[in-house]
Scaffold this motif. Structure first.
Motif, mmCIF file in Angstrom:
data_model
loop_
_atom_site.group_PDB
_atom_site.id
_atom_site.type_symbol
_atom_site.label_atom_id
_atom_site.label_comp_id
_atom_site.label_asym_id
_atom_site.label_seq_id
_atom_site.Cartn_x
_atom_site.Cartn_y
_atom_site.Cartn_z
ATOM 1 N N VAL A 3 3.098 -4.092 0.063
ATOM 2 C CA VAL A 3 2.886 -2.989 -0.881
ATOM 3 C C VAL A 3 3.388 -3.382 -2.270
ATOM 4 N N VAL A 4 4.595 -3.953 -2.318
ATOM 5 C CA VAL A 4 5.168 -4.356 -3.610
ATOM 6 C C VAL A 4 4.290 -5.407 -4.273
ATOM 7 N N ARG A 5 3.852 -6.390 -3.508
ATOM 8 C CA ARG A 5 3.035 -7.453 -4.094
ATOM 9 C C ARG A 5 1.691 -6.931 -4.586
ATOM 10 N N LEU A 6 1.114 -5.973 -3.869
ATOM 11 C CA LEU A 6 -0.129 -5.366 -4.348
ATOM 12 C C LEU A 6 0.110 -4.662 -5.680
ATOM 13 N N ARG A 7 1.196 -3.898 -5.756
ATOM 14 C CA ARG A 7 1.476 -3.143 -6.979
ATOM 15 C C ARG A 7 1.776 -4.053 -8.165
ATOM 16 N N THR A 8 2.275 -5.230 -7.898
ATOM 17 C CA THR A 8 2.620 -6.144 -8.997
ATOM 18 C C THR A 8 1.528 -7.171 -9.253
ATOM 19 N N GLY A 9 0.381 -7.009 -8.605
ATOM 20 C CA GLY A 9 -0.773 -7.850 -8.901
ATOM 21 C C GLY A 9 -0.904 -9.118 -8.092
ATOM 22 N N ALA A 10 0.027 -9.376 -7.184
ATOM 23 C CA ALA A 10 -0.061 -10.579 -6.338
ATOM 24 C C ALA A 10 -0.868 -10.235 -5.086
ATOM 25 N N VAL A 11 -2.163 -9.992 -5.283
ATOM 26 C CA VAL A 11 -2.983 -9.378 -4.236
ATOM 27 C C VAL A 11 -3.163 -10.299 -3.028
ATOM 28 N N LYS A 12 -3.429 -11.557 -3.269
ATOM 29 C CA LYS A 12 -3.638 -12.488 -2.146
ATOM 30 C C LYS A 12 -2.364 -12.660 -1.324
ATOM 31 N N ASP A 13 -1.219 -12.728 -2.001
ATOM 32 C CA ASP A 13 0.052 -12.814 -1.279
ATOM 33 C C ASP A 13 0.312 -11.519 -0.508
ATOM 34 N N ALA A 14 -0.055 -10.399 -1.118
ATOM 35 C CA ALA A 14 0.097 -9.113 -0.433
ATOM 36 C C ALA A 14 -0.711 -9.103 0.858
ATOM 37 N N LEU A 15 -1.934 -9.593 0.792
ATOM 38 C CA LEU A 15 -2.805 -9.585 1.967
ATOM 39 C C LEU A 15 -2.226 -10.459 3.080
ATOM 40 N N LYS A 16 -1.638 -11.585 2.719
ATOM 41 C CA LYS A 16 -1.003 -12.439 3.729
ATOM 42 C C LYS A 16 0.139 -11.696 4.425
ATOM 43 N N ASP A 17 0.942 -10.981 3.636
ATOM 44 C CA ASP A 17 2.047 -10.214 4.220
ATOM 45 C C ASP A 17 1.527 -9.132 5.162
ATOM 46 N N LEU A 18 0.489 -8.448 4.754
ATOM 47 C CA LEU A 18 -0.053 -7.347 5.554
ATOM 48 C C LEU A 18 -0.672 -7.864 6.850
ATOM 49 N N GLN A 19 -1.341 -9.004 6.765
ATOM 50 C CA GLN A 19 -1.905 -9.607 7.979
ATOM 51 C C GLN A 19 -0.799 -10.040 8.933
ATOM 52 N N ALA A 75 2.171 -8.589 9.100
ATOM 53 C CA ALA A 75 2.702 -7.340 9.649
ATOM 54 C C ALA A 75 1.846 -6.851 10.807
ATOM 55 N N LEU A 76 0.537 -6.921 10.657
ATOM 56 C CA LEU A 76 -0.373 -6.433 11.697
ATOM 57 C C LEU A 76 -0.391 -7.352 12.911
ATOM 58 N N THR A 77 -0.152 -8.633 12.705
ATOM 59 C CA THR A 77 -0.043 -9.551 13.841
ATOM 60 C C THR A 77 1.177 -9.191 14.686
ATOM 61 N N LEU A 78 2.284 -8.910 14.000
ATOM 62 C CA LEU A 78 3.526 -8.581 14.696
ATOM 63 C C LEU A 78 3.519 -7.157 15.252
ATOM 64 N N LYS A 79 2.816 -6.260 14.554
ATOM 65 C CA LYS A 79 2.830 -4.843 14.949
ATOM 66 C C LYS A 79 1.446 -4.246 14.686
ATOM 67 N N PRO A 80 0.509 -4.443 15.606
ATOM 68 C CA PRO A 80 -0.864 -3.960 15.388
ATOM 69 C C PRO A 80 -0.966 -2.452 15.182
ATOM 70 N N SER A 81 0.024 -1.696 15.636
ATOM 71 C CA SER A 81 -0.018 -0.236 15.515
ATOM 72 C C SER A 81 0.339 0.261 14.117
ATOM 73 N N ARG A 82 0.783 -0.613 13.209
ATOM 74 C CA ARG A 82 1.180 -0.182 11.867
ATOM 75 C C ARG A 82 -0.077 0.087 11.036
ATOM 76 N N THR A 83 -0.652 1.271 11.219
ATOM 77 C CA THR A 83 -1.917 1.627 10.582
ATOM 78 C C THR A 83 -1.814 1.632 9.067
ATOM 79 N N GLU A 84 -0.652 2.001 8.530
ATOM 80 C CA GLU A 84 -0.478 2.013 7.079
ATOM 81 C C GLU A 84 -0.716 0.635 6.475
ATOM 82 N N ALA A 85 -0.346 -0.412 7.212
ATOM 83 C CA ALA A 85 -0.591 -1.766 6.714
ATOM 84 C C ALA A 85 -2.088 -2.055 6.628
ATOM 85 N N LEU A 86 -2.847 -1.510 7.569
ATOM 86 C CA LEU A 86 -4.310 -1.652 7.512
ATOM 87 C C LEU A 86 -4.863 -1.030 6.233
#
Length: 321
Positions: A166-182, A184-195
């Motif tokens: 979320v922080v990286r998206l807000r600060t413009g580091a979109v590709k890095d943000a997407l890596k973090d979110l992916q 997160a979802l690998t470790l916890k598929p139920s985290r819908t907010e990350a989706l």
């Protein structure tokens, strides 16, 4: 060790041999917690407390289960008893902070979580919730600092990757943000907010079909999130899919109108739906939607003058304060 089925079978064997075995209700409660069955965990802890009502450790576990299960009023009463008996309980302070966070009181949450951290700075989840409370207060620097500490303590803490995304998206580091979110979802598929945040990343990267698919997956899990419907609707409109965009906006407006406090996106949802109606030459519907927009949009909204101009061009009489 995470072998919950084996643990359950062994506890059942203990209960069959000695139903009153000391500590059995406590351990079963912890098993229910590990499974996410917080209502059953709380019931198990209550049964244990009937036998030993002065056990603050049991009270703490009960309060924790009540927080996780969303029974906040009961949890607060339970945890205040723990604090009264053991004023230096880091975990009790942490869970009281969680209650404040769930109620939308970010500064109060951070006060309690900081108290927990002053008593025990080794717990990754304490740093995670300090990060989440700081994020709610738009303190991105503190958020990032706490996330980094949390991940140092526990590199497999899925929600820390989500928050950092979320922080990286807000600060413009979109590709890095997407890596973090992916991650997160690998470790916890139920985290819908990350989706949903990942969908925003795809939107920023102009990968619009992927953004749509990701938002729709999130909405299948949580169809009552009006903000996600609004953001999906905007993407559809960007793609020229006016009918799909309008359908999404209708869902967003229906949900937003029921909320106790008006969400930030609701005026724009009405404006965009009005644009769709105007484009389809549905003047009556467009007028109603534009009027609703003017009712709820802030005086400084950039599109107010444009909407007024459209309505006046249709000879619509406006009664604004």
């Amino acid at each position: 060790s995470g072998e919950l089925d084996k643990a359950r079978a062994l506890f059942d064997e203990v209960a069959a041999r000695d139903p009153h075995f000391a500590g059995l209700t406590l351990e079963r409660g912890q098993l229910f917690e590990a499974e996410g069955a917080y209502d059953k965990a709380a019931e198990s802890y209550k049964q244990a407390l009937e036998k030993d009502p002065a056990d603050t450790g049991l009270m703490l576990r009960l309060g924790a289960a009540q927080v996780e299960g969303g029974v906040l009023d009961d949890a607060e009463q339970t945890l205040q008893k723990v604090i009264h008996e053991t004023p230096n309980s880091a975990e009790a302070e942490y869970f009281i902070g969680r209650i404040a966070f769930a109620r939308g009181r970010g500064p109060d949450a951070l006060t309690h979580i900081d108290r927990a951290l002053s008593l025990d700075s080794t717990q990754a989840v304490f740093h995670l919730y300090a990060a989440r409370a700081a994020l709610e207060m738009a303190n991105l620097a503190r958020t990032l600092d706490e996330v980094e500490v949390a991940l140092t303590r526990d590199p497999a803490l899925a929600d820390a990757y989500w928050v950092r995304g979320v922080v990286r998206l807000r600060t413009g580091a979109v590709k890095d943000a997407l890596k973090d979110l992916q991650r997160a979802l690998t470790l916890k598929p139920s985290r819908t907010e990350a989706l949903a945040v990942a969908a925003e990343c795809y939107d920023e990267l102009r990968q619009l079909p992927q953004a749509v698919r990701t938002f729709r997956t999130a909405l299948q899990r949580n169809p009552e999130n009006g903000e996600w419907w609004y953001k999906l609707g905007r993407i559809y409109l960007d793609m020229g899919e006016r009918e799909l965009g309008n359908d999404a906006m209708k869902k967003a407006m229906a949900i937003g109108d029921k909320q106790e406090s008006m969400p930030y996106w609701l005026p724009d949802a009405y404006r965009l739906a009005g644009e769709v109606a105007r484009g389809a030459n549905n003047k009556k519907t467009a007028i109603a939607l534009y009027k609703r927009y003017l009712e709820i949009a802030s005086d400084g909204a950039l599109d107010r003058d444009e909407v007024r101009k459209i309505l006046k061009g249709w000879d619509v009489e406006l009664h604004e304060d």
